[in-house]
Design a protein around this motif. Structure first.
Motif, PDB file in Angstrom:
ATOM      1  N   ARG A  72      12.652  79.463  50.475  1.00 51.47           N
ATOM      2  CA  ARG A  72      13.527  78.971  49.409  1.00 51.47           C
ATOM      3  C   ARG A  72      12.942  79.310  48.051  1.00 51.47           C
ATOM      4  NH1 ARG A  72      17.619  75.510  49.740  1.00 51.47           N
ATOM      5  NH2 ARG A  72      17.103  74.740  47.663  1.00 51.47           N
ATOM      6  N   SER A  73      13.775  79.271  47.047  1.00 46.93           N
ATOM      7  CA  SER A  73      13.297  79.459  45.685  1.00 46.93           C
ATOM      8  C   SER A  73      12.305  78.366  45.320  1.00 46.93           C
ATOM      9  CB  SER A  73      14.469  79.449  44.708  1.00 46.93           C
ATOM     10  OG  SER A  73      15.281  80.582  44.917  1.00 46.93           O
ATOM     11  N   LEU A 361      24.247  85.158  46.871  1.00 48.91           N
ATOM     12  CA  LEU A 361      23.374  84.516  45.891  1.00 48.91           C
ATOM     13  C   LEU A 361      23.162  83.032  46.153  1.00 48.91           C
ATOM     14  CD1 LEU A 361      24.837  86.355  42.793  1.00 48.91           C
ATOM     15  CD2 LEU A 361      22.509  86.636  43.699  1.00 48.91           C
ATOM     16  N   ASN A 362      24.006  82.403  46.965  1.00 54.32           N
ATOM     17  CA  ASN A 362      23.808  80.997  47.326  1.00 54.32           C
ATOM     18  C   ASN A 362      22.907  80.826  48.536  1.00 54.32           C
ATOM     19  OD1 ASN A 362      25.532  80.315  45.277  1.00 54.32           O
ATOM     20  ND2 ASN A 362      27.212  79.632  46.582  1.00 54.32           N
ATOM     21  N   ASP A 363      22.554  81.931  49.185  1.00 52.22           N
ATOM     22  CA  ASP A 363      21.868  81.865  50.469  1.00 52.22           C
ATOM     23  C   ASP A 363      20.361  82.067  50.348  1.00 52.22           C
ATOM     24  OD1 ASP A 363      24.392  81.662  51.754  1.00 52.22           O
ATOM     25  OD2 ASP A 363      24.616  83.848  51.680  1.00 52.22           O
ATOM     26  N   VAL A 364      19.630  81.474  51.270  1.00 51.66           N
ATOM     27  CA  VAL A 364      18.204  81.757  51.425  1.00 51.66           C
ATOM     28  C   VAL A 364      18.101  82.890  52.433  1.00 51.66           C
ATOM     29  CG1 VAL A 364      15.960  80.852  52.116  1.00 51.66           C
ATOM     30  CG2 VAL A 364      17.602  79.379  50.926  1.00 51.66           C
ATOM     31  N   ARG A 401      20.187  84.577  37.130  1.00 56.52           N
ATOM     32  CA  ARG A 401      19.793  83.749  38.266  1.00 56.52           C
ATOM     33  C   ARG A 401      18.604  82.862  37.954  1.00 56.52           C
ATOM     34  NH1 ARG A 401      16.117  83.246  42.448  1.00 56.52           N
ATOM     35  NH2 ARG A 401      17.053  82.553  44.409  1.00 56.52           N
ATOM     36  N   ASP A 403      18.050  80.120  40.620  1.00 57.48           N
ATOM     37  CA  ASP A 403      17.766  79.981  42.049  1.00 57.48           C
ATOM     38  C   ASP A 403      19.093  79.885  42.791  1.00 57.48           C
ATOM     39  OD1 ASP A 403      18.626  77.385  41.491  1.00 57.48           O
ATOM     40  OD2 ASP A 403      16.628  76.496  41.657  1.00 57.48           O
ATOM     41  N   GLU A 404      19.060  79.471  44.076  1.00 59.17           N
ATOM     42  CA  GLU A 404      20.297  79.363  44.857  1.00 59.17           C
ATOM     43  C   GLU A 404      21.272  78.362  44.241  1.00 59.17           C
ATOM     44  OE1 GLU A 404      17.290  81.149  46.778  1.00 59.17           O
ATOM     45  OE2 GLU A 404      17.194  78.957  46.819  1.00 59.17           O
ATOM     46  N   ASP A 405      20.755  77.353  43.570  1.00 55.32           N
ATOM     47  CA  ASP A 405      21.586  76.270  43.040  1.00 55.32           C
ATOM     48  C   ASP A 405      22.120  76.521  41.645  1.00 55.32           C
ATOM     49  OD1 ASP A 405      21.219  74.805  45.345  1.00 55.32           O
ATOM     50  OD2 ASP A 405      19.510  73.684  44.563  1.00 55.32           O
ATOM     51  N   HIS A 407      23.209  79.868  39.106  1.00 56.31           N
ATOM     52  CA  HIS A 407      23.325  81.289  38.755  1.00 56.31           C
ATOM     53  C   HIS A 407      24.743  81.566  38.282  1.00 56.31           C
ATOM     54  CE1 HIS A 407      25.286  81.892  42.727  1.00 56.31           C
ATOM     55  NE2 HIS A 407      24.339  81.080  43.182  1.00 56.31           N
ATOM     56  N   THR A 426      27.672  78.914  39.202  1.00 59.78           N
ATOM     57  CA  THR A 426      27.061  77.968  40.131  1.00 59.78           C
ATOM     58  C   THR A 426      26.072  77.112  39.357  1.00 59.78           C
ATOM     59  OG1 THR A 426      27.272  79.497  41.995  1.00 59.78           O
ATOM     60  CG2 THR A 426      25.665  77.713  42.221  1.00 59.78           C
TER      61      THR A 426
END
Length: 518
Positions: A72-73, A361-364, A401, A403-405, A407, A426
């Motif tokens: 994860r980020s 971009l939402n994915d790990v 960006r 992180d996933e949460d 961007h 996001t």
């Protein structure tokens, strides 16, 4: 007569370059920083004067050294330490959620560096110390919050095997998150220096000393570096490392954050430089709420020759990457280890080709994403995208960006055989389409314009007339706006492609990538 002073600007590494560590070899200085989920990892820089830095590579640039694919980020590589001893460079760090604490070695700091040599003990932030008697110690953070402390043990530097059991040597000043420990021997005394208070308003650097490497250490009663007690444009100061110049001057590098008025920074934690003075009792002093660490600094002298300083390179990117060389410039970074054949500079000469992966971009996962750190609050980033082979469900574009949460991206996509340019925002883990316009082209110019308060996303058909399509708040991309998980990174602006659940059918191709400051 007042002696002429020399000026330099802070931060010396602007943008997301936290947790600096520094080493000197002769007249040359080398510095590294944390990189978390980004790959290649641990950027390494060279300087002759400490104020101007040029990136010369990455310490961890092979899959055999580091595997970030499921990370994860804000996991991955934390707080590396760089040391130089008898002709060899050593970098020790933590691969969080991975193999833990390890070090690598190199004769040339530009690489190649060895594969990892693991060490057995410690939580995060390990450091190496080479004593005069040939013993080598690992000093590392252990525990959490108010239980956070430093442990230490001796190792065989050839194998990483422990030669002694770890013992607690330092509990800090009573604050939480005693971390980033470094051990030094200066004029016959051992100094242990750590951060305390956590990377926020209470962050500070503290120090102790002893006649023995295992202590007990006398705590200096005040921080040697902090701005926690004053209003100042630079906050969160701490996580420092010391270095002695050839002329006997001492310096410190450390992280800080340039907060905007409402208390956040999309740039994340950056690297600052300040001179060190020694008081009459033999303690190093940097800035304990005096406000001497500033954006513009004046000092009696810098290391190196004046003519070298005048012509020194800079780690700031401004201009246009034309993708004409065999490799991306060192300032580029991928999101985790890129998948094999997911990017190319030779598939189409003078273009960067990205093959979208199933991850978005939402994915790990292994997202096809390559970018550069945002280094200035006010800037413009643009590119020309051609996506002739785009298939249904696929997209590619330009992204800011965190992180996933968090961007923002502007992109070309296709659904049901119809193409459109869209903007997706996001924030706090929730995504929404802000705008979408149909187009009949596979060639589009894309731009992200940043300011103190906002990000604006625009597109153009000719590169001259730009159409604003959407925007979002800057605060939502700042590390301070996290919800579920602490964020340790700043914004990276990059190019991406995704098949949104499946590998893309062809390559998204980018002709250039441009950054303008201000």
């Amino acid at each position: 007569m007042t002696k002429n002073l020399i000026g330099y600007s802070n931060p010396v590494l602007p943008g997301f370059y936290p947790d600096p560590s520094i080493a000197r070899a002769g007249d040359d200085f080398y510095m590294i920083c944390s990189s978390f989920e980004y790959f290649p990892a641990v950027p390494i820089f060279h300087s002759r004067d400490l104020a101007h830095w040029e990136q010369i590579g990455h310490v961890l640039d092979r899959d055999s050294q580091l595997d970030l694919r499921g990370r994860r980020s804000s996991d991955g590589i934390y707080a590396p330490t760089l040391r130089y001893h008898e002709g060899t460079f050593y970098m020790i760090t933590t691969d969080v959620r991975g193999i833990g604490n390890f070090y690598v070695t190199a004769k040339d700091p530009a690489g190649p560096w060895s594969d990892p040599i693991k060490v057995p003990y410690g939580g995060i932030d390990p450091s190496l110390f080479f004593d005069d008697d040939g013993k080598v110690y690992v000093t590392a953070q252990q525990g959490a919050d108010y239980d956070s402390h430093a442990i230490q043990y001796e190792i065989d530097i050839a194998t990483g095997n422990a030669l002694s059991e770890p013992v607690v040597i330092w509990k800090g000043d009573g604050g939480p998150w005693t971390e980033g420990p470094h051990l030094y021997k200066i004029k016959g005394m051992y100094y242990i220096m750590t951060a305390s208070g956590g990377t926020a308003k209470d962050h500070r650097e503290i120090i102790g000393r002893s006649a023995s490497p295992y202590g007990p250490f006398e705590l200096y009663p005040h921080p040697i570096l902090t701005h926690r007690g004053i209003e100042h444009p630079i906050q969160y100061l701490g996580h420092a490392d010391l270095v002695e110049a050839p002329n006997g001057d001492w310096w410190a590098v450390f992280l800080g954050v340039r907060l905007v008025d409402s208390g956040y920074s999309v740039l994340g934690r950056e690297t600052f430089l300040a001179p060190v003075t020694w008081n009459d009792e033999g303690w190093p002093m940097i800035d304990n709420n005096e406000g001497t660490v500033n954006l513009e600094m004046s000092v009696p002298r810098l290391p190196g020759k004046p003519e070298e300083t005048m012509s020194a390179p800079t780690a700031v990117f401004e201009g246009k990457d034309h993708f004409e060389g065999p490799e991306l410039p060192y300032g580029w970074t991928f999101l985790r280890n890129p998948a094999k054949d997911s990017w190319s500079l030779s598939e189409r000469d003078g273009w960067l080709s990205l093959h979208g992966q199933s991850a978005g971009l939402n994915d790990v996962g292994r997202v096809a994403f390559a970018g550069r750190r945002q280094q200035h609050v006010q800037s413009e980033w643009s590119t020309l995208l051609e996506y002739a082979t785009i298939g249904d469900g696929e997209e590619a574009g330009l992204c800011a960006r965190r992180d996933e949460d968090a961007h923002y991206e502007i992109f070309l996509k296709q659904e049901g055989g119809r193409k459109s340019v869209g903007v997706r925002l996001t924030a706090r883990g929730e995504s929404r389409m802000a705008a979408e316009v149909p187009v009949e082209t596979d060639r589009v110019y894309l731009k992200i314009r940043t300011s103190v308060t906002d990000y604006e996303l625009l597109y153009s058909m000719d590169g001259q007339e730009w159409v604003p399509l959407g925007g979002g708040s800057a605060r939502a991309l700042s590390p301070e706006d996290f919800v579920n998980k602490m964020c340790f990174t700043g914004v990276v602006i990059g190019l991406y492609a995704s098949g949104n659940g499946k590998p893309a059918s062809g390559a998204a191709q980018f002709d250039w990538f441009e950054a303008r400051i201000g």
